[in-house]
Design a protein around this motif. Structure first.
Motif, short mmCIF file in Angstrom:
data_model
loop_
_atom_site.label_atom_id
_atom_site.label_comp_id
_atom_site.label_asym_id
_atom_site.label_seq_id
_atom_site.Cartn_x
_atom_site.Cartn_y
_atom_site.Cartn_z
N ASN A 1 -57.54 52.74 63.16
CA ASN A 1 -57.12 54.11 63.42
C ASN A 1 -56.00 54.59 62.50
O ASN A 1 -55.52 55.71 62.64
CB ASN A 1 -56.69 54.26 64.87
N MET A 2 -55.55 53.73 61.61
CA MET A 2 -54.50 54.14 60.67
C MET A 2 -55.17 54.48 59.35
O MET A 2 -55.70 53.60 58.68
CB MET A 2 -53.50 53.01 60.49
N PRO A 3 -55.14 55.75 58.99
CA PRO A 3 -56.00 56.21 57.89
C PRO A 3 -55.87 55.45 56.57
O PRO A 3 -56.85 55.29 55.88
CB PRO A 3 -55.57 57.67 57.70
N LEU A 4 -54.70 54.99 56.22
CA LEU A 4 -54.55 54.39 54.88
C LEU A 4 -54.53 52.86 54.88
O LEU A 4 -54.20 52.25 53.87
CB LEU A 4 -53.31 54.93 54.19
N ILE A 5 -54.87 52.28 56.02
CA ILE A 5 -54.86 50.82 56.10
C ILE A 5 -56.29 50.31 55.97
O ILE A 5 -57.19 50.80 56.65
CB ILE A 5 -54.28 50.35 57.47
N LYS A 6 -56.48 49.33 55.11
CA LYS A 6 -57.79 48.67 55.04
C LYS A 6 -57.79 47.49 56.01
O LYS A 6 -56.75 46.85 56.20
CB LYS A 6 -58.07 48.19 53.62
N VAL A 7 -58.93 47.23 56.62
CA VAL A 7 -59.00 46.16 57.62
C VAL A 7 -60.18 45.25 57.28
O VAL A 7 -61.31 45.72 57.13
CB VAL A 7 -59.17 46.74 59.04
N ILE A 8 -59.88 43.97 57.16
CA ILE A 8 -60.89 43.01 56.74
C ILE A 8 -60.96 41.86 57.75
O ILE A 8 -59.91 41.37 58.18
CB ILE A 8 -60.55 42.45 55.34
N MET A 9 -62.17 41.43 58.14
CA MET A 9 -62.30 40.25 58.98
C MET A 9 -63.53 39.44 58.56
O MET A 9 -64.64 39.69 59.00
CB MET A 9 -62.43 40.63 60.46
N PRO A 10 -63.31 38.44 57.69
CA PRO A 10 -64.44 37.68 57.16
C PRO A 10 -64.95 36.64 58.16
O PRO A 10 -64.21 36.16 59.01
CB PRO A 10 -63.85 36.98 55.93
N ALA A 11 -66.21 36.27 57.99
CA ALA A 11 -66.85 35.35 58.93
C ALA A 11 -67.19 33.99 58.32
O ALA A 11 -67.51 33.06 59.05
CB ALA A 11 -68.14 35.99 59.47
N THR A 12 -67.11 33.88 56.99
CA THR A 12 -67.52 32.60 56.36
C THR A 12 -66.49 32.18 55.31
O THR A 12 -65.71 33.00 54.83
CB THR A 12 -68.87 32.76 55.62
N PRO A 13 -66.49 30.90 54.95
CA PRO A 13 -65.57 30.43 53.90
C PRO A 13 -65.76 31.20 52.59
O PRO A 13 -64.78 31.57 51.94
CB PRO A 13 -65.95 28.96 53.74
N TYR A 14 -67.01 31.46 52.22
CA TYR A 14 -67.27 32.19 50.97
C TYR A 14 -66.64 33.59 51.03
O TYR A 14 -65.94 34.01 50.11
CB TYR A 14 -68.80 32.31 50.77
N ASP A 15 -66.86 34.26 52.15
CA ASP A 15 -66.36 35.63 52.28
C ASP A 15 -64.83 35.67 52.36
O ASP A 15 -64.20 36.55 51.79
CB ASP A 15 -66.95 36.29 53.53
N VAL A 16 -64.25 34.72 53.07
CA VAL A 16 -62.80 34.79 53.26
C VAL A 16 -62.08 34.60 51.93
O VAL A 16 -61.07 35.25 51.65
CB VAL A 16 -62.32 33.81 54.36
N LYS A 17 -62.63 33.73 51.09
CA LYS A 17 -61.97 33.51 49.80
C LYS A 17 -62.11 34.73 48.90
O LYS A 17 -61.13 35.24 48.35
CB LYS A 17 -62.54 32.27 49.10
N GLY A 18 -63.33 35.21 48.77
CA GLY A 18 -63.56 36.35 47.87
C GLY A 18 -62.86 37.60 48.33
O GLY A 18 -62.39 38.41 47.51
N LEU A 19 -62.78 37.78 49.62
CA LEU A 19 -62.14 38.99 50.14
C LEU A 19 -60.62 38.89 50.12
O LEU A 19 -59.93 39.89 49.89
CB LEU A 19 -62.63 39.27 51.57
N LEU A 20 -60.08 37.70 50.36
CA LEU A 20 -58.61 37.58 50.32
C LEU A 20 -58.12 37.81 48.89
O LEU A 20 -57.11 38.49 48.66
CB LEU A 20 -58.16 36.21 50.84
N LYS A 21 -58.85 37.28 47.91
CA LYS A 21 -58.46 37.52 46.52
C LYS A 21 -58.54 39.02 46.19
O LYS A 21 -57.66 39.57 45.53
CB LYS A 21 -59.36 36.71 45.58
N ALA A 22 -59.58 39.66 46.69
CA ALA A 22 -59.72 41.11 46.45
C ALA A 22 -58.60 41.88 47.16
O ALA A 22 -58.07 42.86 46.62
CB ALA A 22 -61.08 41.59 46.93
N ALA A 23 -58.25 41.44 48.35
CA ALA A 23 -57.20 42.13 49.13
C ALA A 23 -55.86 42.03 48.41
O ALA A 23 -55.09 42.99 48.35
CB ALA A 23 -57.10 41.54 50.53
N ILE A 24 -55.57 40.85 47.86
CA ILE A 24 -54.30 40.65 47.16
C ILE A 24 -54.24 41.53 45.90
O ILE A 24 -53.19 42.06 45.55
CB ILE A 24 -54.09 39.15 46.82
N ARG A 25 -55.39 41.71 45.26
CA ARG A 25 -55.41 42.55 44.04
C ARG A 25 -55.48 44.04 44.35
O ARG A 25 -55.28 44.86 43.45
CB ARG A 25 -56.61 42.16 43.17
N ASP A 26 -55.75 44.39 45.59
CA ASP A 26 -55.87 45.80 45.95
C ASP A 26 -54.49 46.44 45.99
O ASP A 26 -53.51 45.81 46.39
CB ASP A 26 -56.55 45.90 47.32
#
Lengths: 327, 327
Positions: free
Chosen positions: B137-162
């Motif tokens: 509900n916070m317009p400028l916040i991105k929210v991520i919840m990965p379900a697998t080891p592959y996804d958590v790694k790729g998304l955390l790296k993307a989140a840090i670079r965002d």
């Protein structure tokens, strides 16, 4: 007034910053009374010596965070009248393109990381800016301005503990104007000196007369030096007064209820920081009165020009509501 | 390619990003020791400054993250549990979630708040909630919840670079989950969902632990000749609307499964969007399966009963297919 050995140039710098704030705020009060400004406005009149005294001890690349009463901090740090006034009018040319308003003016180019509508909301951000300076190995410092009300927020205690534990270059400047909104500070805390709380964090707690720029400046300079040299935070409590109320137009929404004693209002008038410094400068013969008069006229002219700039600036385009969202 | 745990994948992502960019630092409670092992070993390589233990002061630490991100750093703020974000709500909602917009685009905030989220440890209400819907509900916040080891790694790296603030929710129950993680570097775009199981009869949409429950349900339903498509959104905001609508165009049936609550929750958002934008593709009303509207109970039996089970998900699928009469 504090007897000072400061060079006249520095005293004039302090006086100029204060007078810029005073004349700007007087105009804002007038515009608000005329119904020309949307939203809420909290004036800094009476507290000028704090913002000016502290910011005169800072460099352009040092950081500050501010409060809901933040116009004075922006001006003291070197902010631009035109962009400020345009923001107060909600115009496209304002500091925040009309998206911030009175309580959210920021100027990142001069290290002004934003005013803040939440009491105590800026202390954590200032601590983070201090952490950033420390991490990057610069000698920048960060100042959190806040009021006596914020000293009772959890964020105050968390930020002081965090900054002192990590020895971050942060100066916590409490502008104790003795009222949290309409409640006297003495009804909101069991002590009279907020600076006492510094002891709980193992950092210096310094009290200054916040209506005396010549006292605020050296105290701030000492705290800044301490922070720059890596010795950590200081809690600087500046005892001051609001000349006006909490917010402009408050008499209307308080339905005429009075909350300040006449003698307090008189005391605030008697300790007016701008008049005090003006008197000192004239009595000491530091600057010829005509020069001070010219300075005043110049500032008043700049304020008038800012109002004209704001009034003639375009309103933001509706399409801009979707701009400045995600990078 | 090797099989690694979800936690090991988080750890790898942090190592790689901290090696890549000296402005990335990790701050938070017990990050040196690494309570969930996600941050373990980082202190040994990167030292005190870049792996910075803080007091248990969520509000100030969250605020410090904002101040640091606004002044050139790229902090990963580890606040341990999703519920602890409640203590930091002001700084996330009022500062991180608004600053760039409120100040007219003057700054960017490359900032990740990382926590464990959800049930699965019988840890009681204060350590088991699903908090994602508040941040959606916070317009400028991105929210991520990965379900697998592959996804958590790729998304955390993307989140840090965002360059925007991200709430990164590691699922508490999935830390030991194993899966393939490539040896070579990869990123997963934020906002991109994935079809975890392709099917033709019904679309089931979920994130986190619920993806695994949905896959279990799909396996069970296969025996009944029901072919379920399971979508893992991976990112809750911005979410992959196009992927969902495309899938519904194919299947004509939609079940939204979420570990959060139904009222103003993620499942309700997805279901409403499908009902609004894919009404003519639908062969049956949409269905939501969410946690029951109670706090999370401690007893393993009760905790399990509160969140959607594979059986409940399977039942919902049967309902939208009309193969089961609603109770």
């Amino acid at each position: 007034m504090t007897v000072t050995h400061l060079p006249t140039e520095k005293i004039l710098d302090l006086y100029t910053r204060m007078l810029r704030i005073r004349r700007f705020e007087e105009m804002v009060g007038k515009l608000f009374a005329q119904g020309q400004l949307p939203g809420f406005v909290h004036l800094y009149i009476g507290e000028e010596a704090v913002g000016a005294g502290v910011c005169a001890a800072l460099r352009d690349d040092d950081y500050i965070t501010s409060t809901h009463r933040g116009h004075g901090h922006v001006i003291a740090k070197g902010g631009d009248f035109n962009r400020m006034m345009a923001e107060l009018f909600g115009r496209q040319t304002g500091y925040c393109k009309g998206k911030g308003g009175s309580m959210h003016i920021a100027d990142f180019e001069i290290g002004m990381l934003g005013a803040c509508g939440i009491v105590g909301g800026g202390l954590g951000v200032a601590t983070g800016a201090g952490l950033s300076a420390w991490y990057r190995g610069t000698d920048q410092v960060s100042v959190a301005f806040f009021g006596d009300g914020a000293a009772n927020e959890g964020s105050f205690h968390e930020a002081l503990n965090l900054a002192s534990t990590l020895k971050l270059p942060v100066i916590f400047v409490c502008e104790n104007n003795q009222y949290g909104e309409f409640t006297p500070a003495i009804h909101a805390m069991n002590i009279t000196d907020i600076a006492q709380r510094a002891a709980g964090y193992g950092i210096p707690g310094v009290i200054v007369d916040g209506t005396d720029a010549l006292a605020v400046y050296p105290a701030a300079a000492a705290a800044v030096q301490r922070a720059r040299q890596g010795h950590g935070p200081t809690l600087l409590e500046a005892k001051t007064h609001r000349r006006g109320g909490h917010a402009e137009g408050e008499i209307a929404f308080l339905a005429g209820q009075d909350y300040r004693l006449p003698e307090e209002v008189q005391a605030a008038a008697a300790s007016d920081p701008v008049i005090r410094l003006h008197t000192y400068i004239v009595e000491q013969g530091l600057i010829p009165p005509p020069q001070l008069e010219t300075l005043d006229q110049d500032i008043t002219g700049s304020v008038a020009a800012a109002v004209e700039f704001a009034r003639t600036s375009p309103e933001p385009e509706i399409a801009s509501i979707y701009e400045d969202t995600w990078v | 390619m090797a099989r690694k745990t979800y936690i090991a994948a988080i750890n790898e992502a942090l190592f790689e990003e901290m090696r890549r960019d000296p402005m990335v630092l990790l701050i938070g409670e017990d990050v040196r020791i690494g309570v969930f092992a996600g941050t373990r070993g980082l202190h040994k390589e990167f030292g005190d400054k870049r792996v910075l233990d803080t007091p248990i002061s969520e509000l100030a630490v969250a605020g410090a993250g904002v101040g640091a991100a606004a002044t050139g750093l790229r902090p990963v703020v580890d606040l341990m549990f999703g519920t602890f974000l409640y203590l930091a709500f002001d700084q996330i909602a009022n500062q991180a979630g608004a600053m760039r917009y409120m100040f007219g685009g003057q700054t960017r905030l490359p900032l990740v708040y990382m926590v464990q989220n959800g049930t699965g440890a019988s840890a009681g209400h204060h350590h088991s909630q699903s908090v994602h819907q508040f941040f959606m509900n916070m317009p400028l916040i991105k929210v991520i919840m990965p379900a697998t080891p592959y996804d958590v790694k790729g998304l955390l790296k993307a989140a840090i670079r965002d360059d925007n603030p991200v709430i990164f929710l590691n699922h508490l129950a999935l830390g030991g989950q194993r899966g393939e993680v490539p040896d070579e570097e990869y990123l997963i775009p934020i906002g991109q969902g994935e079809i975890k199981r392709s099917g033709s009869h019904v679309t089931v949409c979920s994130v986190g632990l619920m993806v695994h429950h949905s896959l279990k349900a799909a396996k069970e339903l296969e025996k009944e000749g029901i072919d379920v498509e399971v979508i893992d959104l991976r990112t809750l905001k911005p979410w992959d609307e196009a992927l969902v609508l495309h899938s519904v165009a194919k299947t004509g049936r939609f079940v939204a499964v979420d570990e959060g609550h139904m009222v103003c929750g993620a499942a309700s958002e997805w279901a409403a969007t499908v009902a609004e934008k894919a009404f003519h593709d639908l062969k049956a009303p949409v269905k939501r399966v969410t946690s029951k509207p109670v706090p999370i109970p401690f007893s393993p039996k009760l905790e399990k009963a509160v969140v959607p089970s594979p059986e409940e998900i399977a039942d919902a699928v049967r309902q939208v297919l009309g193969t089961r009469v609603p109770a």
